[in-house]
Design a protein around this motif. Sequence first.
Motif, PDB file in Angstrom:
ATOM      1  N   GLN A 128       0.954  -1.177  -0.013  1.00  0.00           N
ATOM      2  CA  GLN A 128       0.149   0.041  -0.090  1.00  0.00           C
ATOM      3  C   GLN A 128       0.839   1.207  -0.079  1.00  0.00           C
ATOM      4  O   GLN A 128       0.528   2.422  -0.619  1.00  0.00           O
ATOM      5  CB  GLN A 128      -0.802  -0.114   1.124  1.00  0.00           C
ATOM      6  CG  GLN A 128      -2.207  -1.208   1.079  1.00  0.00           C
ATOM      7  CD  GLN A 128      -2.878  -1.233   2.285  1.00  0.00           C
ATOM      8  OE1 GLN A 128      -2.565  -0.918   3.282  1.00  0.00           O
ATOM      9  NE2 GLN A 128      -3.824  -1.835   2.487  1.00  0.00           N
ATOM     10  N   GLY A 131       1.987   2.302  -3.302  1.00  0.00           N
ATOM     11  CA  GLY A 131       1.119   2.887  -4.090  1.00  0.00           C
ATOM     12  C   GLY A 131       0.302   1.733  -5.020  1.00  0.00           C
ATOM     13  O   GLY A 131      -0.404   2.224  -5.784  1.00  0.00           O
ATOM     14  N   GLU A 133      -2.458  -0.501  -6.188  1.00  0.00           N
ATOM     15  CA  GLU A 133      -4.072  -0.374  -5.764  1.00  0.00           C
ATOM     16  C   GLU A 133      -4.631  -1.714  -6.808  1.00  0.00           C
ATOM     17  O   GLU A 133      -4.217  -2.194  -7.534  1.00  0.00           O
ATOM     18  CB  GLU A 133      -4.491   0.768  -6.309  1.00  0.00           C
ATOM     19  CG  GLU A 133      -3.992   1.790  -5.462  1.00  0.00           C
ATOM     20  CD  GLU A 133      -4.450   3.227  -5.828  1.00  0.00           C
ATOM     21  OE1 GLU A 133      -4.894   3.295  -7.289  1.00  0.00           O
ATOM     22  OE2 GLU A 133      -4.449   4.179  -5.198  1.00  0.00           O
ATOM     23  N   GLY A 134      -5.905  -2.018  -6.431  1.00  0.00           N
ATOM     24  CA  GLY A 134      -6.362  -2.843  -7.284  1.00  0.00           C
ATOM     25  C   GLY A 134      -6.064  -4.275  -7.456  1.00  0.00           C
ATOM     26  O   GLY A 134      -5.270  -4.848  -6.779  1.00  0.00           O
ATOM     27  N   TYR A 137      -2.260  -4.809  -6.610  1.00  0.00           N
ATOM     28  CA  TYR A 137      -2.269  -5.028  -5.176  1.00  0.00           C
ATOM     29  C   TYR A 137      -2.686  -6.528  -4.801  1.00  0.00           C
ATOM     30  O   TYR A 137      -1.754  -6.959  -3.932  1.00  0.00           O
ATOM     31  CB  TYR A 137      -3.093  -4.089  -4.241  1.00  0.00           C
ATOM     32  CG  TYR A 137      -3.199  -4.140  -2.895  1.00  0.00           C
ATOM     33  CD1 TYR A 137      -2.031  -3.940  -1.929  1.00  0.00           C
ATOM     34  CD2 TYR A 137      -4.417  -5.151  -2.315  1.00  0.00           C
ATOM     35  CE1 TYR A 137      -1.946  -4.447  -0.595  1.00  0.00           C
ATOM     36  CE2 TYR A 137      -4.274  -5.605  -1.070  1.00  0.00           C
ATOM     37  CZ  TYR A 137      -3.296  -5.121  -0.086  1.00  0.00           C
ATOM     38  OH  TYR A 137      -3.397  -5.334   1.293  1.00  0.00           O
ATOM     39  N   ARG A 138      -3.619  -6.890  -5.295  1.00  0.00           N
ATOM     40  CA  ARG A 138      -4.212  -8.185  -4.953  1.00  0.00           C
ATOM     41  C   ARG A 138      -3.328  -9.366  -5.624  1.00  0.00           C
ATOM     42  O   ARG A 138      -2.720 -10.113  -4.716  1.00  0.00           O
ATOM     43  CB  ARG A 138      -5.679  -8.541  -5.364  1.00  0.00           C
ATOM     44  CG  ARG A 138      -6.542  -7.495  -4.834  1.00  0.00           C
ATOM     45  CD  ARG A 138      -8.104  -8.131  -5.339  1.00  0.00           C
ATOM     46  NE  ARG A 138      -8.254  -7.755  -6.700  1.00  0.00           N
ATOM     47  CZ  ARG A 138      -8.793  -6.616  -7.138  1.00  0.00           C
ATOM     48  NH1 ARG A 138      -9.093  -5.746  -6.359  1.00  0.00           N
ATOM     49  NH2 ARG A 138      -8.934  -6.608  -8.512  1.00  0.00           N
TER      50      ARG A 138
END
Length: 452
Positions: A128, A131, A133-134, A137-138
């Motif tokens: 995180q 930076g 995301e979405g 990140y997963r």
Amino acid sequence: MVLENKDKNYLLLKEKKLYRAFMYLAFPVMAANLLKSFHDLVDTYFIGQMENSVAAQAGISITWPLLNIFLSLSAGLAVAGVAIISQYLGAKDKESARQYSGLLFILSIIIGLIVNVLLFLFSPIVLQLMGAEGSVYREGLTYLRVRSFEMVFLFLFTAFQAMRQARGDTTTPVILSVISIVINIILTGLFISVLQWGIFGAAFATLISQAAVSPLIVYLTFKKSDELSLTKEYLKVKRSSMNRLIRIAMPSAASQALSSLGFLILQAVILSYGDHVAAAFSLGNKVSNLLLIPIMAFGSILAAFVGQNIGAGNEKRALQSYHVSRNLALGISILGCLIIFPFREKILSLLTNDAETLAVAMEYMIWVLLTQPLMSLFQNYLGVFNGSGNTKYSFIIASARLWVIRLPLILAFKHLTNFGRSGIWYAMVISNVIILVIARVLFAKIDFRRKF
């Protein structure tokens, strides 16, 4: 007597045909490293065919600096192990060599377990902060958490490899590495293409393949017929020995940790240019590793050559080993770049199904191939610094390259110029050139005298 039948210590300390001796010891490591690079490309190929390939490749790309921060502890211990054990073996003090081998074995397991827990718990926070995301990140989180359970096995293998390389045995770790890589390649294809497990499958295949060779490592380490086999009496943590090992390991570990942290920040900057740039950066590095990782074999073998010859009082041969390693690594690096350059587009097109990612990767590859010979010189400086026990010099060049030169340049180019993503490539080239000048100055300070 033919070269292949000579004792490994003879090759390190007495063989007159130094180029042949060096290639004989380095070739198995080069071959294993090349196979490892090929495995990374196979991984990337399967992932590149996934529906969400850009997010998956970007997710994996941003995880590597975090993984390397933790693995730097293992690498630092290995560097110290090779430096200390090789010098004791060169001085024919096998008892001390065994004591430090046992200490290295125990510490690798303890630290590996600690790293496993830390990596699993803190990976969400770090991703995180970078930076992510979405879907990026997963995918990154899944990959990191599965790979966290691999740490004990990785630390154990690195310690075993250090113990063997210190005595000139480059073949045994390579055999185990090849077994692990072949298992990994087969399972990656099965888990991703057949079972459709995605990024989890890629990470799980790596975990299983690394765990599979660990029983063999333990068996070979304690095998009674081995001249440097360990017994229970050597599995003790003596404070004086641990302090010495850590004192030598810390500069190397710190330099690699700082480098990895720097690459973590670098990945965050790259990610700010978009998922396609992050994915392209990952692809370019996978192809460049076809050249760099085999060349890194020379640095590791050089450390053993330098360490044993310093221990034996052969200062002149220790210096000659550096020159031989440098010449071989530079020649092979230049040849490899000339071979790969015409085929770079075909290779990259196999690794992604996204046109924009391919275009950025092609741009990046030009700069990567131009600077590969410089990296071969850099790796040899690391090898001679580590083998001579001057790990503080390794710390200086590894840390300065990224923190003092590259990152400030990247940020300056990003905010003060209109270079765009090209500023990343320019900064990498400039930093690689400047750091070699600094390394040459530090190299002149080495006296090649025994320190342990």
